[in-house]
Design a protein around this motif. Sequence first.
Motif, PDB file in Angstrom:
ATOM      1  N   SER A   8       0.838  -1.206   0.000  1.00  0.00           N
ATOM      2  CA  SER A   8       0.000   0.000   0.000  1.00  0.00           C
ATOM      3  C   SER A   8       0.874   1.259   0.000  1.00  0.00           C
ATOM      4  CB  SER A   8      -0.913  -0.048   1.243  1.00  0.00           C
ATOM      5  OG  SER A   8      -0.761   1.106   2.005  1.00  0.00           O
ATOM      6  N   PRO A   9       0.429   2.331  -0.659  1.00  0.00           N
ATOM      7  CA  PRO A   9       1.219   3.569  -0.658  1.00  0.00           C
ATOM      8  C   PRO A   9       1.383   4.131   0.758  1.00  0.00           C
ATOM      9  CG  PRO A   9      -0.957   3.932  -1.646  1.00  0.00           C
ATOM     10  CD  PRO A   9      -0.803   2.449  -1.455  1.00  0.00           C
ATOM     11  N   TYR A  10       0.424   3.812   1.652  1.00  0.00           N
ATOM     12  CA  TYR A  10       0.469   4.380   3.003  1.00  0.00           C
ATOM     13  C   TYR A  10       1.572   3.736   3.847  1.00  0.00           C
ATOM     14  CZ  TYR A  10      -3.800   6.152   1.132  1.00  0.00           C
ATOM     15  OH  TYR A  10      -4.696   6.762   0.298  1.00  0.00           O
ATOM     16  N   TYR A  11       1.891   2.473   3.547  1.00  0.00           N
ATOM     17  CA  TYR A  11       3.038   1.829   4.216  1.00  0.00           C
ATOM     18  C   TYR A  11       4.307   2.631   3.914  1.00  0.00           C
ATOM     19  CZ  TYR A  11       7.005  -1.386   4.494  1.00  0.00           C
ATOM     20  OH  TYR A  11       8.232  -1.938   4.750  1.00  0.00           O
ATOM     21  N   HIS A  12       4.463   3.030   2.630  1.00  0.00           N
ATOM     22  CA  HIS A  12       5.674   3.770   2.242  1.00  0.00           C
ATOM     23  C   HIS A  12       5.687   5.172   2.840  1.00  0.00           C
ATOM     24  CE1 HIS A  12       7.310   0.657  -0.251  1.00  0.00           C
ATOM     25  NE2 HIS A  12       6.110   0.462  -0.770  1.00  0.00           N
ATOM     26  N   ILE A  13       4.505   5.753   3.034  1.00  0.00           N
ATOM     27  CA  ILE A  13       4.460   7.086   3.660  1.00  0.00           C
ATOM     28  C   ILE A  13       4.829   6.957   5.140  1.00  0.00           C
ATOM     29  CG2 ILE A  13       2.920   8.996   4.329  1.00  0.00           C
ATOM     30  CD1 ILE A  13       1.434   8.502   1.638  1.00  0.00           C
ATOM     31  N   ASP A  28      19.122 -10.420  -1.289  1.00  0.00           N
ATOM     32  CA  ASP A  28      18.464  -9.618  -0.245  1.00  0.00           C
ATOM     33  C   ASP A  28      16.992 -10.046  -0.252  1.00  0.00           C
ATOM     34  OD1 ASP A  28      17.533  -7.650   1.464  1.00  0.00           O
ATOM     35  OD2 ASP A  28      17.975  -5.967   0.122  1.00  0.00           O
ATOM     36  N   LEU A  29      16.642 -10.894   0.719  1.00  0.00           N
ATOM     37  CA  LEU A  29      15.335 -11.564   0.717  1.00  0.00           C
ATOM     38  C   LEU A  29      14.339 -10.748   1.545  1.00  0.00           C
ATOM     39  CD1 LEU A  29      13.820 -14.167  -0.113  1.00  0.00           C
ATOM     40  CD2 LEU A  29      14.648 -15.208   1.991  1.00  0.00           C
ATOM     41  N   GLY A  30      13.313 -10.196   0.865  1.00  0.00           N
ATOM     42  CA  GLY A  30      12.408  -9.251   1.521  1.00  0.00           C
ATOM     43  C   GLY A  30      13.068  -7.881   1.446  1.00  0.00           C
ATOM     44  N   CYS A  31      13.433  -7.496   0.216  1.00  0.00           N
ATOM     45  CA  CYS A  31      14.319  -6.328   0.020  1.00  0.00           C
ATOM     46  C   CYS A  31      13.594  -4.995   0.119  1.00  0.00           C
ATOM     47  CB  CYS A  31      15.006  -6.428  -1.343  1.00  0.00           C
ATOM     48  SG  CYS A  31      13.836  -6.398  -2.735  1.00  0.00           S
ATOM     49  N   GLY A  32      12.254  -4.984   0.092  1.00  0.00           N
ATOM     50  CA  GLY A  32      11.530  -3.708   0.076  1.00  0.00           C
ATOM     51  C   GLY A  32      11.967  -2.873  -1.114  1.00  0.00           C
ATOM     52  N   LYS A  33      12.293  -1.608  -0.857  1.00  0.00           N
ATOM     53  CA  LYS A  33      12.726  -0.719  -1.943  1.00  0.00           C
ATOM     54  C   LYS A  33      14.218  -0.863  -2.228  1.00  0.00           C
ATOM     55  CE  LYS A  33      10.621   3.040  -0.228  1.00  0.00           C
ATOM     56  NZ  LYS A  33      10.260   4.461  -0.107  1.00  0.00           N
ATOM     57  N   GLY A  34      14.849  -1.815  -1.578  1.00  0.00           N
ATOM     58  CA  GLY A  34      16.208  -2.192  -1.962  1.00  0.00           C
ATOM     59  C   GLY A  34      17.322  -1.436  -1.275  1.00  0.00           C
ATOM     60  N   ARG A  35      17.017  -0.828  -0.104  1.00  0.00           N
ATOM     61  CA  ARG A  35      18.084   0.000   0.495  1.00  0.00           C
ATOM     62  C   ARG A  35      19.331  -0.833   0.814  1.00  0.00           C
ATOM     63  NH1 ARG A  35      16.773   1.030   6.689  1.00  0.00           N
ATOM     64  NH2 ARG A  35      15.579  -0.841   7.131  1.00  0.00           N
ATOM     65  N   ILE A  58       9.080  -3.237  -5.494  1.00  0.00           N
ATOM     66  CA  ILE A  58      10.028  -3.638  -6.550  1.00  0.00           C
ATOM     67  C   ILE A  58      10.017  -2.596  -7.673  1.00  0.00           C
ATOM     68  CG2 ILE A  58      10.456  -5.409  -8.334  1.00  0.00           C
ATOM     69  CD1 ILE A  58      11.354  -6.204  -5.463  1.00  0.00           C
ATOM     70  N   LYS A  59       8.838  -2.049  -7.975  1.00  0.00           N
ATOM     71  CA  LYS A  59       8.743  -0.999  -8.994  1.00  0.00           C
ATOM     72  C   LYS A  59       9.593   0.210  -8.563  1.00  0.00           C
ATOM     73  CE  LYS A  59       4.382  -0.800 -10.733  1.00  0.00           C
ATOM     74  NZ  LYS A  59       3.022  -0.249 -10.668  1.00  0.00           N
ATOM     75  N   GLU A  60       9.468   0.587  -7.290  1.00  0.00           N
ATOM     76  CA  GLU A  60      10.231   1.748  -6.799  1.00  0.00           C
ATOM     77  C   GLU A  60      11.730   1.462  -6.800  1.00  0.00           C
ATOM     78  OE1 GLU A  60       9.267   4.319  -3.690  1.00  0.00           O
ATOM     79  OE2 GLU A  60       7.163   3.693  -3.583  1.00  0.00           O
ATOM     80  N   ALA A  61      12.095   0.245  -6.406  1.00  0.00           N
ATOM     81  CA  ALA A  61      13.522  -0.126  -6.397  1.00  0.00           C
ATOM     82  C   ALA A  61      14.075  -0.040  -7.819  1.00  0.00           C
ATOM     83  CB  ALA A  61      13.697  -1.534  -5.830  1.00  0.00           C
ATOM     84  N   ASN A  62      13.306  -0.529  -8.789  1.00  0.00           N
ATOM     85  CA  ASN A  62      13.753  -0.481 -10.183  1.00  0.00           C
ATOM     86  C   ASN A  62      13.858   0.949 -10.685  1.00  0.00           C
ATOM     87  OD1 ASN A  62      14.406  -3.090 -11.076  1.00  0.00           O
ATOM     88  ND2 ASN A  62      12.227  -3.644 -11.083  1.00  0.00           N
ATOM     89  N   ALA A  63      12.944   1.806 -10.210  1.00  0.00           N
ATOM     90  CA  ALA A  63      13.000   3.216 -10.623  1.00  0.00           C
ATOM     91  C   ALA A  63      14.274   3.869 -10.081  1.00  0.00           C
ATOM     92  CB  ALA A  63      11.762   3.954 -10.137  1.00  0.00           C
ATOM     93  N   ILE A  64      14.642   3.545  -8.835  1.00  0.00           N
ATOM     94  CA  ILE A  64      15.874   4.108  -8.250  1.00  0.00           C
ATOM     95  C   ILE A  64      17.087   3.592  -9.032  1.00  0.00           C
ATOM     96  CG2 ILE A  64      17.321   4.244  -6.161  1.00  0.00           C
ATOM     97  CD1 ILE A  64      14.747   3.725  -4.505  1.00  0.00           C
ATOM     98  N   LYS A  65      17.013   2.323  -9.436  1.00  0.00           N
ATOM     99  CA  LYS A  65      18.163   1.677 -10.082  1.00  0.00           C
ATOM    100  C   LYS A  65      18.436   2.231 -11.487  1.00  0.00           C
ATOM    101  CE  LYS A  65      17.742  -2.364 -12.038  1.00  0.00           C
ATOM    102  NZ  LYS A  65      17.857  -3.739 -12.535  1.00  0.00           N
ATOM    103  N   GLY A  66      17.380   2.569 -12.202  1.00  0.00           N
ATOM    104  CA  GLY A  66      17.577   3.047 -13.585  1.00  0.00           C
ATOM    105  C   GLY A  66      17.986   1.908 -14.501  1.00  0.00           C
ATOM    106  N   PHE A  74      16.133  -6.674  -9.275  1.00  0.00           N
ATOM    107  CA  PHE A  74      14.985  -6.761  -8.364  1.00  0.00           C
ATOM    108  C   PHE A  74      13.873  -7.623  -8.959  1.00  0.00           C
ATOM    109  CE2 PHE A  74      16.977  -2.723  -7.028  1.00  0.00           C
ATOM    110  CZ  PHE A  74      17.196  -3.050  -5.693  1.00  0.00           C
ATOM    111  N   ARG A  75      13.341  -8.500  -8.154  1.00  0.00           N
ATOM    112  CA  ARG A  75      12.311  -9.433  -8.644  1.00  0.00           C
ATOM    113  C   ARG A  75      11.171  -9.549  -7.630  1.00  0.00           C
ATOM    114  NH1 ARG A  75      15.925 -14.489 -10.951  1.00  0.00           N
ATOM    115  NH2 ARG A  75      17.489 -13.194 -11.995  1.00  0.00           N
ATOM    116  N   VAL A  76       9.974  -9.810  -8.162  1.00  0.00           N
ATOM    117  CA  VAL A  76       8.828 -10.082  -7.289  1.00  0.00           C
ATOM    118  C   VAL A  76       8.795 -11.582  -7.009  1.00  0.00           C
ATOM    119  CG1 VAL A  76       6.302 -10.040  -7.103  1.00  0.00           C
ATOM    120  CG2 VAL A  76       7.506  -8.154  -8.243  1.00  0.00           C
ATOM    121  N   GLY A  77       8.648 -11.963  -5.752  1.00  0.00           N
ATOM    122  CA  GLY A  77       8.558 -13.386  -5.428  1.00  0.00           C
ATOM    123  C   GLY A  77       8.214 -13.570  -3.965  1.00  0.00           C
TER     124      GLY A  77
END
Length: 250
Positions: free
Chosen positions: A16-21, A52-59, A81-89, A96-99
């Motif tokens: 949810s977006p609210y988790y990230h907020i 990194d298992l359960g990586c979230g946004k990949g910090r 994973i979408k946000e992590a990929n956006a940071i990665k470029g 980053f993978r969904v699983g």
Amino acid sequence: MLSSSNSEWFKDWFNSPYYHILYKNRSFVEADLFISNLANYFSFKKEDIILDLGCGKGRHSFSLNKYAERVIGLDLASESIKEANAIKGNALYPDFRVGDMRSFQIEFKFDYILNLFTSFGYFDSLVDNQNVIDTVAKHLEDEGVFVMDYLNSEKVRQNGPSEEMKVIDGIEFQLKKTIDANFVYKNIEFEVNSKKYNFTERVQLFEIESLQKMFEKSGFSVIENFGDYNLNPYFNDSDRMILVGKKETY
Ligand SMILES: C[S@@+](CC[C@H](N)C(=O)[O-])C[C@H]1O[C@@H](n2cnc3c(N)ncnc32)[C@H](O)[C@@H]1O
């Protein structure tokens, strides 16, 4: 009211977006410090393959990638994973993978698998918990290392229940922590555009001995118990409970 009180609460809330907020201040600096301490301790090499298992946004994944070229981050939450990929470029890694950590299948055998910042203990059944550790063991090289960074149940119990209110991005989050024999719950209530939301995080309170037994059941010997991100030894009142398991060879 949109609420998530089902047993698979982690699927909705973490996506949810609210988790990230609510957790937007979760620190990349803290992640960097922890990973640099682990890198020193284990002497990570460029050619090591790390998950990194359960990586979230990949910090942690981004930080790990400074030491090892091939880092994979896996998370159930597609939005993270979408946000992590956006940071990665455009870079190839971290990949980053969904699983699902209970049943993932990745083509690599890893040198290290890290499960950081309490990315475990969400499941109803002990079988699911053990499946995670079994799946980790399957994906490690012989003598590969599994690091689990978990909340310290003893300390959570010592601190007891609490209530607080946080305003972030104009949203008033009412947070209520409660504890029972086996779990710690964080109830999160807020309202956005006159719509009420209610989520409950639920995390199992494992004693260190029961986590150690689960590691052993999946073929690990527990070689270290750290109590914080500076890798000081574990005590009952440590901030964290960080187990290091080495995959046994038979
Ligand atoms: C407390 S967060 C920590 C995220 C990240 N390790 C960090 O420190 O920023 C827990 C993460 O575990 C993920 N997660 C929960 N259940 C999962 C599952 N069954 N499989 C994979 N990831 C899962 C969540 O989506 C969330 O990103």
